[in-house]
Design a protein around this motif. Structure first.
Motif, PDB file in Angstrom:
ATOM      1  N   LEU A   1       0.827  -1.197   0.000  1.00  0.00           N
ATOM      2  CA  LEU A   1       0.000   0.000   0.000  1.00  0.00           C
ATOM      3  C   LEU A   1       0.864   1.251   0.000  1.00  0.00           C
ATOM      4  O   LEU A   1       2.046   1.194   0.348  1.00  0.00           O
ATOM      5  N   PRO A   2       0.275   2.389  -0.385  1.00  0.00           N
ATOM      6  CA  PRO A   2       1.010   3.648  -0.320  1.00  0.00           C
ATOM      7  C   PRO A   2       0.866   4.288   1.052  1.00  0.00           C
ATOM      8  O   PRO A   2      -0.186   4.187   1.696  1.00  0.00           O
ATOM      9  N   VAL A   3       1.923   4.944   1.508  1.00  0.00           N
ATOM     10  CA  VAL A   3       1.870   5.701   2.757  1.00  0.00           C
ATOM     11  C   VAL A   3       2.498   7.071   2.532  1.00  0.00           C
ATOM     12  O   VAL A   3       3.307   7.272   1.620  1.00  0.00           O
ATOM     13  N   VAL A   4       2.113   8.009   3.394  1.00  0.00           N
ATOM     14  CA  VAL A   4       2.722   9.333   3.418  1.00  0.00           C
ATOM     15  C   VAL A   4       3.027   9.689   4.865  1.00  0.00           C
ATOM     16  O   VAL A   4       2.409   9.164   5.799  1.00  0.00           O
ATOM     17  N   LEU A   5       3.970  10.575   5.059  1.00  0.00           N
ATOM     18  CA  LEU A   5       4.267  11.068   6.397  1.00  0.00           C
ATOM     19  C   LEU A   5       3.119  11.947   6.887  1.00  0.00           C
ATOM     20  O   LEU A   5       2.540  12.718   6.119  1.00  0.00           O
ATOM     21  N   ASP A   6       2.793  11.824   8.150  1.00  0.00           N
ATOM     22  CA  ASP A   6       1.696  12.586   8.742  1.00  0.00           C
ATOM     23  C   ASP A   6       2.157  14.035   8.962  1.00  0.00           C
ATOM     24  O   ASP A   6       3.091  14.285   9.727  1.00  0.00           O
ATOM     25  N   PRO A   7       1.506  15.010   8.307  1.00  0.00           N
ATOM     26  CA  PRO A   7       1.931  16.408   8.496  1.00  0.00           C
ATOM     27  C   PRO A   7       1.710  16.915   9.917  1.00  0.00           C
ATOM     28  O   PRO A   7       2.287  17.939  10.295  1.00  0.00           O
ATOM     29  N   ASP A   8       0.895  16.214  10.712  1.00  0.00           N
ATOM     30  CA  ASP A   8       0.701  16.612  12.109  1.00  0.00           C
ATOM     31  C   ASP A   8       1.851  16.172  13.002  1.00  0.00           C
ATOM     32  O   ASP A   8       1.854  16.478  14.196  1.00  0.00           O
ATOM     33  N   ASP A   9       2.813  15.450  12.438  1.00  0.00           N
ATOM     34  CA  ASP A   9       4.011  15.018  13.169  1.00  0.00           C
ATOM     35  C   ASP A   9       5.222  15.398  12.313  1.00  0.00           C
ATOM     36  O   ASP A   9       5.898  14.532  11.753  1.00  0.00           O
ATOM     37  N   PRO A  10       5.498  16.714  12.185  1.00  0.00           N
ATOM     38  CA  PRO A  10       6.472  17.181  11.185  1.00  0.00           C
ATOM     39  C   PRO A  10       7.906  16.750  11.422  1.00  0.00           C
ATOM     40  O   PRO A  10       8.732  16.854  10.502  1.00  0.00           O
ATOM     41  N   HIS A  11       8.233  16.277  12.609  1.00  0.00           N
ATOM     42  CA  HIS A  11       9.609  15.870  12.889  1.00  0.00           C
ATOM     43  C   HIS A  11       9.732  14.383  13.236  1.00  0.00           C
ATOM     44  O   HIS A  11      10.820  13.914  13.574  1.00  0.00           O
ATOM     45  N   GLY A  12       8.625  13.664  13.172  1.00  0.00           N
ATOM     46  CA  GLY A  12       8.634  12.261  13.541  1.00  0.00           C
ATOM     47  C   GLY A  12       8.386  11.345  12.362  1.00  0.00           C
ATOM     48  O   GLY A  12       8.496  11.750  11.202  1.00  0.00           O
ATOM     49  N   LEU A  13       8.032  10.096  12.667  1.00  0.00           N
ATOM     50  CA  LEU A  13       7.868   9.079  11.628  1.00  0.00           C
ATOM     51  C   LEU A  13       6.448   8.526  11.586  1.00  0.00           C
ATOM     52  O   LEU A  13       6.232   7.413  11.090  1.00  0.00           O
ATOM     53  N   THR A  14       5.482   9.285  12.086  1.00  0.00           N
ATOM     54  CA  THR A  14       4.098   8.845  11.989  1.00  0.00           C
ATOM     55  C   THR A  14       3.677   8.832  10.520  1.00  0.00           C
ATOM     56  O   THR A  14       3.932   9.789   9.781  1.00  0.00           O
ATOM     57  N   VAL A  15       3.041   7.744  10.109  1.00  0.00           N
ATOM     58  CA  VAL A  15       2.623   7.615   8.715  1.00  0.00           C
ATOM     59  C   VAL A  15       1.112   7.448   8.625  1.00  0.00           C
ATOM     60  O   VAL A  15       0.455   7.002   9.565  1.00  0.00           O
ATOM     61  N   LEU A  16       0.583   7.827   7.477  1.00  0.00           N
ATOM     62  CA  LEU A  16      -0.815   7.631   7.136  1.00  0.00           C
ATOM     63  C   LEU A  16      -0.885   6.702   5.942  1.00  0.00           C
ATOM     64  O   LEU A  16      -0.093   6.820   5.000  1.00  0.00           O
ATOM     65  N   GLY A  17      -1.830   5.760   5.960  1.00  0.00           N
ATOM     66  CA  GLY A  17      -1.989   4.835   4.845  1.00  0.00           C
ATOM     67  C   GLY A  17      -3.415   4.361   4.749  1.00  0.00           C
ATOM     68  O   GLY A  17      -4.251   4.669   5.607  1.00  0.00           O
ATOM     69  N   HIS A  18      -3.694   3.631   3.684  1.00  0.00           N
ATOM     70  CA  HIS A  18      -5.057   3.107   3.526  1.00  0.00           C
ATOM     71  C   HIS A  18      -5.039   1.784   2.775  1.00  0.00           C
ATOM     72  O   HIS A  18      -4.121   1.499   2.004  1.00  0.00           O
ATOM     73  N   LEU A  19      -6.066   0.999   3.062  1.00  0.00           N
ATOM     74  CA  LEU A  19      -6.274  -0.298   2.425  1.00  0.00           C
ATOM     75  C   LEU A  19      -7.717  -0.395   1.957  1.00  0.00           C
ATOM     76  O   LEU A  19      -8.614   0.265   2.498  1.00  0.00           O
ATOM     77  N   ASN A  20      -7.941  -1.238   0.969  1.00  0.00           N
ATOM     78  CA  ASN A  20      -9.307  -1.620   0.621  1.00  0.00           C
ATOM     79  C   ASN A  20      -9.869  -2.454   1.768  1.00  0.00           C
ATOM     80  O   ASN A  20      -9.188  -3.342   2.292  1.00  0.00           O
ATOM     81  N   ARG A  21     -11.098  -2.154   2.192  1.00  0.00           N
ATOM     82  CA  ARG A  21     -11.666  -2.905   3.320  1.00  0.00           C
ATOM     83  C   ARG A  21     -11.810  -4.399   3.025  1.00  0.00           C
ATOM     84  O   ARG A  21     -11.941  -5.201   3.949  1.00  0.00           O
ATOM     85  N   ALA A  22     -11.782  -4.783   1.740  1.00  0.00           N
ATOM     86  CA  ALA A  22     -11.859  -6.199   1.387  1.00  0.00           C
ATOM     87  C   ALA A  22     -10.513  -6.906   1.539  1.00  0.00           C
ATOM     88  O   ALA A  22     -10.448  -8.136   1.480  1.00  0.00           O
TER      89      ALA A  22
END
Length: 205
Positions: A41-62
């Motif tokens: 899956l694709p992920v991006v860095l969370d802009p609410d954690d500008p100096h850390g490694l929190t990531v945001l991602g998504h999956l198909n619910r299936a």
């Protein structure tokens, strides 16, 4: 993964750059006593954690992995440049062929996002991967359609509790040997690998 201090990536900025530049990742999760589920899956860095490694991602619910997401720990595997390095590249020795690579494992428990935050992360994901285009496409241009798709999408945030980064890039070789490896990775007709060449050069002793 075998963790070796001489190859460890411990700098958060370097790890952020790896995630930023290699957003197509592998995710693995398993419940106790069950076989692991693996997805991509694709992920991006969370802009609410500008100096850390929190990531945001998504999956198909299936996706089978989505069925357990949030209930168990998971690992995201971020793969950077990698490639085969023939022994002849060293022009010295004795050496054997090897595989040079950059990788990071992000361990943690994903937090499931609601519809509004999922739409936001989808928009952020599109913006990230469209950023280099001369006329970037925006999710907002099909907002109604995108919202109709949201029930089938599982968005998540993952703040790693542990990170293992590794850059095995011929740092254990003398500088002049590393320079020959870099030249060969840029010019060899079979194993040419400019991205790996750049990484090896940046890491040379």
């Amino acid at each position: 993964m075998l963790e070796q201090p001489e190859f460890a990536i411990t700098d958060t900025a370097a790890l952020r750059a790896l995630v930023h530049g290699h957003g197509w990742v592998t995710m693995v999760a398993a419940a106790a006593g069950e076989a692991p589920e693996v997805s991509h899956l694709p992920v991006v860095l969370d802009p609410d954690d500008p100096h850390g490694l929190t990531v945001l991602g998504h999956l198909n619910r299936a996706d089978p992995l989505a069925q357990r997401l949030g209930d168990h720990d998971a690992v995201l595997i971020v793969q950077g440049p990698d490639g085969y390095v023939p022994a002849t590249f060293y022009e010295a020795g004795p050496y054997t062929p090897t595989w040079d690579f950059v990788v990071a494992h992000l361990y943690g428990r994903p937090e499931i996002l609601g519809p509004d935050d999922t739409y936001r992360l989808l928009s952020l994901t599109v913006d990230h991967f469209e950023a280099g285009r001369p006329d970037p496409w925006r999710l907002s241009s099909v907002a109604g359609y995108a919202h109709r798709l949201l029930p089938g999408v599982l968005g998540f945030r993952m703040r790693p509790s542990r990170v293992a980064g590794k850059a095995k890039l011929s740092q254990d070789k003398p500088r002049e040997v590393v320079d020959r490896v870099v030249r060969a990775l840029r010019t060899d007709p079979v194993h040419r690998n400019p991205a790996l060449a750049d990484a090896v050069r940046a890491a040379r002793p």
